[in-house]
Design an enzyme around this catalytic site. Structure first.
Site, PDB file in Angstrom:
ATOM      1  N   ASP A  12      13.642   2.533  -5.916  1.00  0.00           N
ATOM      2  CA  ASP A  12      12.312   3.044  -6.276  1.00  0.00           C
ATOM      3  C   ASP A  12      12.327   4.507  -6.720  1.00  0.00           C
ATOM      4  O   ASP A  12      11.279   5.170  -6.693  1.00  0.00           O
ATOM      5  CB  ASP A  12      11.346   2.869  -5.092  1.00  0.00           C
ATOM      6  CG  ASP A  12      11.027   1.403  -4.829  1.00  0.00           C
ATOM      7  OD1 ASP A  12      11.055   0.611  -5.790  1.00  0.00           O
ATOM      8  OD2 ASP A  12      10.757   1.045  -3.667  1.00  0.00           O
ATOM      9  N   LYS A  34      16.821  -4.219  -6.094  1.00  0.00           N
ATOM     10  CA  LYS A  34      15.448  -4.597  -6.444  1.00  0.00           C
ATOM     11  C   LYS A  34      14.842  -3.459  -7.267  1.00  0.00           C
ATOM     12  O   LYS A  34      14.775  -2.331  -6.805  1.00  0.00           O
ATOM     13  CB  LYS A  34      14.638  -4.830  -5.165  1.00  0.00           C
ATOM     14  CG  LYS A  34      13.205  -5.273  -5.421  1.00  0.00           C
ATOM     15  CD  LYS A  34      12.456  -5.481  -4.120  1.00  0.00           C
ATOM     16  CE  LYS A  34      11.934  -4.196  -3.507  1.00  0.00           C
ATOM     17  NZ  LYS A  34      10.748  -3.612  -4.114  1.00  0.00           N
ATOM     18  N   LYS A  64       5.637  -8.011  -8.489  1.00  0.00           N
ATOM     19  CA  LYS A  64       4.508  -8.578  -7.728  1.00  0.00           C
ATOM     20  C   LYS A  64       3.483  -9.203  -8.668  1.00  0.00           C
ATOM     21  O   LYS A  64       2.304  -8.857  -8.665  1.00  0.00           O
ATOM     22  CB  LYS A  64       3.862  -7.498  -6.855  1.00  0.00           C
ATOM     23  CG  LYS A  64       4.798  -6.987  -5.774  1.00  0.00           C
ATOM     24  CD  LYS A  64       4.103  -6.103  -4.758  1.00  0.00           C
ATOM     25  CE  LYS A  64       5.056  -5.665  -3.679  1.00  0.00           C
ATOM     26  NZ  LYS A  64       6.164  -4.805  -4.147  1.00  0.00           N
ATOM     27  N   ALA A  70      -1.531 -17.468 -17.917  1.00  0.00           N
ATOM     28  CA  ALA A  70      -1.066 -17.068 -19.258  1.00  0.00           C
ATOM     29  C   ALA A  70      -0.424 -15.684 -19.225  1.00  0.00           C
ATOM     30  O   ALA A  70       0.572 -15.429 -19.911  1.00  0.00           O
ATOM     31  CB  ALA A  70      -2.221 -17.095 -20.251  1.00  0.00           C
ATOM     32  N   PRO A 172      11.099  -6.766   3.585  1.00  0.00           N
ATOM     33  CA  PRO A 172      10.967  -5.311   3.468  1.00  0.00           C
ATOM     34  C   PRO A 172      10.357  -4.708   4.730  1.00  0.00           C
ATOM     35  O   PRO A 172       9.721  -5.418   5.522  1.00  0.00           O
ATOM     36  CB  PRO A 172       9.982  -5.153   2.300  1.00  0.00           C
ATOM     37  CG  PRO A 172       9.107  -6.359   2.406  1.00  0.00           C
ATOM     38  CD  PRO A 172       9.916  -7.457   3.036  1.00  0.00           C
ATOM     39  N   ASN A 180      13.023  -3.150  12.354  1.00  0.00           N
ATOM     40  CA  ASN A 180      14.376  -3.060  12.911  1.00  0.00           C
ATOM     41  C   ASN A 180      15.282  -4.119  12.259  1.00  0.00           C
ATOM     42  O   ASN A 180      14.880  -5.278  12.148  1.00  0.00           O
ATOM     43  CB  ASN A 180      14.265  -3.298  14.431  1.00  0.00           C
ATOM     44  CG  ASN A 180      15.606  -3.472  15.080  1.00  0.00           C
ATOM     45  OD1 ASN A 180      16.225  -4.535  14.986  1.00  0.00           O
ATOM     46  ND2 ASN A 180      16.059  -2.436  15.732  1.00  0.00           N
ATOM     47  N   ARG A 195      13.762   3.856   1.057  1.00  0.00           N
ATOM     48  CA  ARG A 195      13.767   5.289   1.368  1.00  0.00           C
ATOM     49  C   ARG A 195      14.812   5.694   2.395  1.00  0.00           C
ATOM     50  O   ARG A 195      15.371   6.789   2.294  1.00  0.00           O
ATOM     51  CB  ARG A 195      12.362   5.721   1.828  1.00  0.00           C
ATOM     52  CG  ARG A 195      11.377   5.778   0.680  1.00  0.00           C
ATOM     53  CD  ARG A 195       9.954   5.888   1.183  1.00  0.00           C
ATOM     54  NE  ARG A 195       9.511   4.646   1.809  1.00  0.00           N
ATOM     55  CZ  ARG A 195       8.330   4.467   2.374  1.00  0.00           C
ATOM     56  NH1 ARG A 195       7.466   5.475   2.413  1.00  0.00           N
ATOM     57  NH2 ARG A 195       7.992   3.292   2.901  1.00  0.00           N
TER      58      ARG A 195
HETATM   59  O1  O7M Z   1      12.349   0.891   2.576  1.00  0.00           O
HETATM   60  P1  O7M Z   1      11.108   1.339   1.865  1.00  0.00           P
HETATM   61  O2  O7M Z   1       9.896   1.273   2.699  1.00  0.00           O
HETATM   62  O3  O7M Z   1      11.274   2.632   1.153  1.00  0.00           O
HETATM   63  O4  O7M Z   1      10.920   0.309   0.644  1.00  0.00           O
HETATM   64  C1  O7M Z   1      10.464  -0.991   0.811  1.00  0.00           C
HETATM   65  C2  O7M Z   1      10.443  -1.685  -0.518  1.00  0.00           C
HETATM   66  O5  O7M Z   1       9.932  -2.990  -0.330  1.00  0.00           O
HETATM   67  C3  O7M Z   1       9.551  -1.023  -1.562  1.00  0.00           C
HETATM   68  O6  O7M Z   1      10.122  -1.270  -2.837  1.00  0.00           O
HETATM   69  C4  O7M Z   1       8.241  -1.773  -1.442  1.00  0.00           C
HETATM   70  O7  O7M Z   1       7.539  -1.779  -2.657  1.00  0.00           O
HETATM   71  C5  O7M Z   1       8.742  -3.174  -1.083  1.00  0.00           C
HETATM   72  N1  O7M Z   1       7.817  -3.995  -0.275  1.00  0.00           N
HETATM   73  C6  O7M Z   1       7.287  -3.516   0.888  1.00  0.00           C
HETATM   74  O8  O7M Z   1       7.595  -2.414   1.341  1.00  0.00           O
HETATM   75  N2  O7M Z   1       6.375  -4.278   1.574  1.00  0.00           N
HETATM   76  C7  O7M Z   1       6.015  -5.527   1.175  1.00  0.00           C
HETATM   77  O9  O7M Z   1       5.231  -6.159   1.841  1.00  0.00           O
HETATM   78  C8  O7M Z   1       6.587  -6.045   0.024  1.00  0.00           C
HETATM   79  C9  O7M Z   1       7.537  -5.301  -0.648  1.00  0.00           C
HETATM   80  C10 O7M Z   1       8.248  -5.981  -1.664  1.00  0.00           C
HETATM   81  O10 O7M Z   1       9.399  -5.793  -1.967  1.00  0.00           O
HETATM   82  O11 O7M Z   1       7.561  -6.957  -2.242  1.00  0.00           O
HETATM   83  C11 O7M Z   1       8.198  -7.849  -2.983  1.00  0.00           C
END
Ligand code: O7M
Length: 216
Positions: A12, A34, A64, A70, A172, A180, A195
């Site tokens: 991210d 991802k 997401k 469509a 996630p 955990n 993160r």
């Molecule tokens: O470890 P983090 O919190 O920095 O990152 C978590 C990642 O998972 C981040 O890319 C979020 O957008 C994603 N995510 C969630 O944190 N919570 C959710 O419920 C769903 C996602 C996700 O990946 O959805 C597909």
């Protein structure tokens, strides 16, 4: 799907060079990344292509997808064309919208991940309790891969019960959001972590620590 060390890197960061350096620095510990909106909106769909071409990783695109059928078709088509191996699709939009993404995945010989419930505190407001029904819909559609939260283990475990042991769940919320790794891996097949790795002073040390912590 084989996820090395049970860890999917949530890439991210919003800069392709920094993302590339990060992935290079930990590439021996992972085989799955991802890519979501932060990197794609900052750098374009080419970020998917760049990572696909330079690393032999599974690339999951986290868009997401949550629109009418469509529009979902168009999003999925562009995503697979860019080189994604799979795309994450929201379940709450209903069967026709999800099926539209599944149809495109099938055309490309690729896969979708169905998002059931989410990990953040606000997920309890509208989504909580809907995950089982979304999972049942996924089973009806023949979907093999799912996303469910590590921060609400009761929800994760209940969604696992509906899906059975053979479906693949990625989860996630481990690390920064409080989940955990070992508790989560009792119910999920792999962890999505962002993160705690990319914000660490030394991402390699951070990922090694997480791997060391995983005992299941
Ligand atoms: O470890 P983090 O919190 O920095 O990152 C978590 C990642 O998972 C981040 O890319 C979020 O957008 C994603 N995510 C969630 O944190 N919570 C959710 O419920 C769903 C996602 C996700 O990946 O959805 C597909």
């Amino acid at each position: 799907m084989e996820v090395k060390n049970n860890i999917i890197l949530a890439l991210d960061l919003m800069d392709i060079i920094k993302s590339f350096e990060l992935v290079e620095s930990i590439s021996k510990y992972i085989n799955t990344i991802k890519i979501g909106y932060p990197l794609t909106l900052a750098e374009g769909l080419k970020s998917v292509t760049v990572f696909k071409e330079n690393f032999e990783f599974n690339t999951i695109c986290d868009y997401k997808v949550a629109d009418i059928p469509a529009t979902n078709e168009k999003i999925a088509d562009l995503t697979f064309k860019a080189g994604a191996d799979s795309i994450i699709v929201h379940g709450f939009v209903g069967k026709d919208s999800v099926a539209a993404s599944c149809d495109v995945a099938l055309e490309y010989g690729k896969e979708i991940f169905l998002l059931t419930e989410m990990s953040h505190p606000g997920a309890i407001q509208f989504l909580k309790g809907k995950g089982e029904k979304i999972a049942e819909m996924g089973l009806e559609l023949g979907i093999n891969n799912y996303v469910a939260p590590s921060t609400h283990l009761d929800r994760l475990s209940s969604i696992r019960s509906v899906l059975g042991k053979d479906k693949f769940i990625i989860s996630p919320g481990v690390g920064t959001q409080g989940g955990n790794p070992n508790d989560t891996l009792k119910y999920a097949d792999a962890l999505i972590i962002g993160r705690s790795i990319y914000n660490a002073e030394n991402p390699e040390i951070a990922i090694k620590e997480i791997i060391k912590e995983i005992t299941v």
